[in-house]
Design a protein around this motif. Structure first.
Motif, PDB file in Angstrom:
ATOM      1  N   ARG A 127       5.425 -37.762  49.366  1.00  0.00           N
ATOM      2  CA  ARG A 127       4.625 -37.481  50.552  1.00  0.00           C
ATOM      3  C   ARG A 127       5.390 -37.785  51.844  1.00  0.00           C
ATOM      4  NH1 ARG A 127      -1.418 -39.519  50.382  1.00  0.00           N
ATOM      5  NH2 ARG A 127      -1.387 -38.188  52.239  1.00  0.00           N
ATOM      6  N   TYR A 128       6.429 -38.600  51.765  1.00  0.00           N
ATOM      7  CA  TYR A 128       7.223 -38.874  52.960  1.00  0.00           C
ATOM      8  C   TYR A 128       7.914 -37.618  53.468  1.00  0.00           C
ATOM      9  CZ  TYR A 128       6.503 -43.892  52.546  1.00  0.00           C
ATOM     10  OH  TYR A 128       5.928 -45.142  52.510  1.00  0.00           O
ATOM     11  N   PHE A 129       8.114 -36.641  52.600  1.00  0.00           N
ATOM     12  CA  PHE A 129       8.767 -35.405  53.025  1.00  0.00           C
ATOM     13  C   PHE A 129       7.806 -34.482  53.770  1.00  0.00           C
ATOM     14  CE2 PHE A 129      11.465 -36.926  49.597  1.00  0.00           C
ATOM     15  CZ  PHE A 129      12.728 -36.750  50.136  1.00  0.00           C
ATOM     16  N   THR A 130       6.530 -34.814  53.762  1.00  0.00           N
ATOM     17  CA  THR A 130       5.547 -33.994  54.472  1.00  0.00           C
ATOM     18  C   THR A 130       5.264 -34.512  55.876  1.00  0.00           C
ATOM     19  OG1 THR A 130       3.621 -35.224  53.668  1.00  0.00           O
ATOM     20  CG2 THR A 130       4.474 -33.463  52.254  1.00  0.00           C
ATOM     21  N   GLY A 131       5.842 -35.662  56.236  1.00  0.00           N
ATOM     22  CA  GLY A 131       5.639 -36.220  57.568  1.00  0.00           C
ATOM     23  C   GLY A 131       5.432 -37.715  57.489  1.00  0.00           C
ATOM     24  N   PRO A 132       5.349 -38.386  58.658  1.00  0.00           N
ATOM     25  CA  PRO A 132       5.149 -39.838  58.676  1.00  0.00           C
ATOM     26  C   PRO A 132       3.920 -40.261  57.886  1.00  0.00           C
ATOM     27  CG  PRO A 132       5.727 -39.037  60.863  1.00  0.00           C
ATOM     28  CD  PRO A 132       5.486 -37.826  60.006  1.00  0.00           C
ATOM     29  N   SER A 133       4.018 -41.437  57.259  1.00  0.00           N
ATOM     30  CA  SER A 133       2.919 -41.925  56.428  1.00  0.00           C
ATOM     31  C   SER A 133       1.670 -42.180  57.272  1.00  0.00           C
ATOM     32  CB  SER A 133       3.335 -43.211  55.708  1.00  0.00           C
ATOM     33  OG  SER A 133       3.722 -44.208  56.640  1.00  0.00           O
ATOM     34  N   GLN A 134       0.519 -42.017  56.647  1.00  0.00           N
ATOM     35  CA  GLN A 134      -0.754 -42.175  57.343  1.00  0.00           C
ATOM     36  C   GLN A 134      -1.385 -43.517  56.987  1.00  0.00           C
ATOM     37  OE1 GLN A 134      -1.741 -39.698  59.548  1.00  0.00           O
ATOM     38  NE2 GLN A 134       0.317 -38.962  59.037  1.00  0.00           N
ATOM     39  N   ARG A 135      -2.223 -44.018  57.906  1.00  0.00           N
ATOM     40  CA  ARG A 135      -2.909 -45.273  57.654  1.00  0.00           C
ATOM     41  C   ARG A 135      -3.969 -45.088  56.575  1.00  0.00           C
ATOM     42  NH1 ARG A 135      -5.192 -46.373  63.484  1.00  0.00           N
ATOM     43  NH2 ARG A 135      -3.239 -45.337  63.977  1.00  0.00           N
ATOM     44  N   ARG A 136      -4.236 -46.174  55.856  1.00  0.00           N
ATOM     45  CA  ARG A 136      -5.246 -46.144  54.806  1.00  0.00           C
ATOM     46  C   ARG A 136      -6.252 -47.259  55.043  1.00  0.00           C
ATOM     47  NH1 ARG A 136      -2.182 -45.794  49.097  1.00  0.00           N
ATOM     48  NH2 ARG A 136      -4.284 -46.399  48.493  1.00  0.00           N
ATOM     49  N   PRO A 137      -7.554 -47.015  54.743  1.00  0.00           N
ATOM     50  CA  PRO A 137      -8.574 -48.011  55.063  1.00  0.00           C
ATOM     51  C   PRO A 137      -8.669 -49.156  54.070  1.00  0.00           C
ATOM     52  CG  PRO A 137      -9.583 -46.079  54.074  1.00  0.00           C
ATOM     53  CD  PRO A 137      -8.114 -45.750  54.252  1.00  0.00           C
ATOM     54  N   ASP A 138      -8.031 -49.024  52.882  1.00  0.00           N
ATOM     55  CA  ASP A 138      -8.223 -50.005  51.819  1.00  0.00           C
ATOM     56  C   ASP A 138      -7.075 -51.002  51.719  1.00  0.00           C
ATOM     57  OD1 ASP A 138      -6.448 -48.007  51.102  1.00  0.00           O
ATOM     58  OD2 ASP A 138      -7.011 -48.031  48.980  1.00  0.00           O
ATOM     59  N   ILE A 139      -6.310 -51.174  52.786  1.00  0.00           N
ATOM     60  CA  ILE A 139      -5.121 -52.009  52.744  1.00  0.00           C
ATOM     61  C   ILE A 139      -5.494 -53.493  52.855  1.00  0.00           C
ATOM     62  CG2 ILE A 139      -2.959 -52.549  53.911  1.00  0.00           C
ATOM     63  CD1 ILE A 139      -2.944 -49.900  52.468  1.00  0.00           C
ATOM     64  N   GLU A 140      -4.821 -54.328  52.048  1.00  0.00           N
ATOM     65  CA  GLU A 140      -5.004 -55.774  52.140  1.00  0.00           C
ATOM     66  C   GLU A 140      -4.452 -56.286  53.470  1.00  0.00           C
ATOM     67  OE1 GLU A 140      -3.843 -59.789  49.565  1.00  0.00           O
ATOM     68  OE2 GLU A 140      -2.655 -57.951  49.350  1.00  0.00           O
ATOM     69  N   GLN A 141      -5.192 -57.158  54.118  1.00  0.00           N
ATOM     70  CA  GLN A 141      -4.777 -57.698  55.408  1.00  0.00           C
ATOM     71  C   GLN A 141      -3.896 -58.935  55.213  1.00  0.00           C
ATOM     72  OE1 GLN A 141      -5.601 -55.912  58.327  1.00  0.00           O
ATOM     73  NE2 GLN A 141      -6.150 -54.547  56.636  1.00  0.00           N
ATOM     74  N   MET A 142      -2.800 -58.998  55.980  1.00  0.00           N
ATOM     75  CA  MET A 142      -1.891 -60.127  55.933  1.00  0.00           C
ATOM     76  C   MET A 142      -2.303 -61.189  56.960  1.00  0.00           C
ATOM     77  SD  MET A 142       0.495 -59.289  53.628  1.00  0.00           S
ATOM     78  CE  MET A 142      -0.966 -58.790  52.732  1.00  0.00           C
ATOM     79  N   ASP A 143      -1.818 -62.394  56.793  1.00  0.00           N
ATOM     80  CA  ASP A 143      -2.113 -63.490  57.713  1.00  0.00           C
ATOM     81  C   ASP A 143      -1.082 -63.468  58.843  1.00  0.00           C
ATOM     82  OD1 ASP A 143      -2.820 -65.766  59.044  1.00  0.00           O
ATOM     83  OD2 ASP A 143      -2.896 -67.051  57.269  1.00  0.00           O
ATOM     84  N   VAL A 144      -1.276 -62.540  59.776  1.00  0.00           N
ATOM     85  CA  VAL A 144      -0.310 -62.382  60.861  1.00  0.00           C
ATOM     86  C   VAL A 144      -0.318 -63.598  61.780  1.00  0.00           C
ATOM     87  CG1 VAL A 144      -1.891 -61.165  62.413  1.00  0.00           C
ATOM     88  CG2 VAL A 144       0.575 -60.746  62.566  1.00  0.00           C
ATOM     89  N   ASP A 145      -1.439 -64.304  61.878  1.00  0.00           N
ATOM     90  CA  ASP A 145      -1.475 -65.492  62.722  1.00  0.00           C
ATOM     91  C   ASP A 145      -0.553 -66.583  62.181  1.00  0.00           C
ATOM     92  OD1 ASP A 145      -3.283 -64.334  64.464  1.00  0.00           O
ATOM     93  OD2 ASP A 145      -5.035 -65.126  63.399  1.00  0.00           O
ATOM     94  N   ALA A 146      -0.524 -66.734  60.868  1.00  0.00           N
ATOM     95  CA  ALA A 146       0.377 -67.716  60.267  1.00  0.00           C
ATOM     96  C   ALA A 146       1.835 -67.313  60.481  1.00  0.00           C
ATOM     97  CB  ALA A 146       0.077 -67.862  58.778  1.00  0.00           C
ATOM     98  N   LEU A 147       2.105 -66.017  60.343  1.00  0.00           N
ATOM     99  CA  LEU A 147       3.455 -65.520  60.599  1.00  0.00           C
ATOM    100  C   LEU A 147       3.876 -65.819  62.036  1.00  0.00           C
ATOM    101  CD1 LEU A 147       5.978 -63.768  59.933  1.00  0.00           C
ATOM    102  CD2 LEU A 147       4.631 -61.787  60.682  1.00  0.00           C
TER     103      LEU A 147
END
Length: 307
Positions: A131-151
């Motif tokens: 699918r990368y050959f069809t264009g930039p990847s699209q966002r998905r609603p079911d993605i696990e959230q990372m702890d960006v605050d800890a990072l």
């Protein structure tokens, strides 16, 4: 008895299969561990300035079990960088910060700048690589959230680096006054270019202007040139991650940058002004796509010299 034509066809299929198996073995079992440093030099400093060594780190996509990568990154302290520029996508697993601490600990106290990639907020997921050959990847609603605050807490409080998502900052390194600005991940449309002129305008004069972005979209690069960046840093592309050996162009870039500029040092020109652009192919990969082929994982040591 097998007809000669059929025998030749079977031989060709077997040969293609063997080549494919060999390439997969190389890309998944060998090359993704062949970490390398790319060295470049640019004359962009005032004539009386000392040389500055900038270590550009990108796309670590760290998972806790990736000990070889952690040890190699930690060993980069021997390069004695004066400044670190980190262009995001640091973690690639919900426990990735554990490995990142092992990797970055030797850089404690070294000045640093960083922006986010989307994988600093959202975990990886399986995707069909075609699918990368069809264009930039699209966002998905079911993605696990990372702890960006800890990072961010680790990078800012422990290491002393400065976050410049849709912001600007000023610092002095080896007697050189540096103004730097950046945006949040343009691949997810989190960039806010409109806030940058005012943010930069409040910094005062500087000897050097750095523009930092995770994803090198044309709109971002054009604006960075207009804002007077002396050097632009980006990541995100993984250099294509899988390339044709010897080819100058990546097969994909996952953004709209020209494919011959998806990795390495080049120049970006907009309306008559040009700035050096370094796009790092990065150090990692999604845990669901553990392969590198003709595109070794990398960091860049960029030495800035007097004009």
């Amino acid at each position: 008895m097998v007809a000669p034509a059929a025998k030749a066809a079977l031989t060709a299929v077997a040969a293609v299969g063997a080549v494919g198996a060999g390439a997969a073995t190389w890309g998944m079992g060998i090359e993704r561990y062949l970490f390398t440093v790319r060295y470049h030099a640019l004359r962009v400093l005032p004539r009386d300035a000392d040389a500055l060594r900038i270590l550009h780190i990108s796309d670590a996509h760290m998972a806790p079990w990736q000990h070889r990568k952690q040890e190699w990154i930690a060993g980069l302290a021997r390069l004695e960088p004066d400044l670190i520029v980190n262009t995001g996508d640091n973690i690639g697993h919900r426990d990735g910060l554990t490995g990142l601490r092992e990797a970055f600990e030797p850089f404690t106290g070294v000045p640093g700048l960083f922006v986010h990639g989307s994988n600093d907020f959202q975990g990886p997921s399986f995707r069909n690589p075609l699918r990368y050959f069809t264009g930039p990847s699209q966002r998905r609603p079911d993605i696990e959230q990372m702890d960006v605050d800890a990072l961010d807490g680790y990078l800012t409080d422990d290491l002393g680096w400065t976050l410049i998502d849709n912001a600007a900052t000023s610092l002095e390194v080896r007697g050189v006054r540096i103004n730097a600005f950046g945006v949040n991940d343009a691949h997810r449309d989190w960039d806010d270019l409109e806030v940058l002129p005012a943010a930069i305008g409040g910094l005062g004069e500087a000897d050097l202007m750095l523009g930092v972005t995770h994803a090198p979209y044309r709109r971002v690069l054009d604006e960075y040139v207009d804002l007077g960046a002396d050097v632009i840093f980006a990541g995100h592309t993984h250099g294509g991650q899988v390339r044709i050996p010897g080819s100058r162009d990546a097969l994909v870039a996952n953004c709209d940058i020209p494919l011959d500029q998806a990795r390495g040092l080049s120049e970006w020109t907009h309306e008559g002004r040009t700035a050096p652009l370094n796009v790092s192919a990065g150090l990692g990969h999604s845990i669901y796509a553990p392969v590198r082929f003709a595109c070794r994982p990398e960091v860049t040591l960029l030495t800035l010299l007097p004009r």
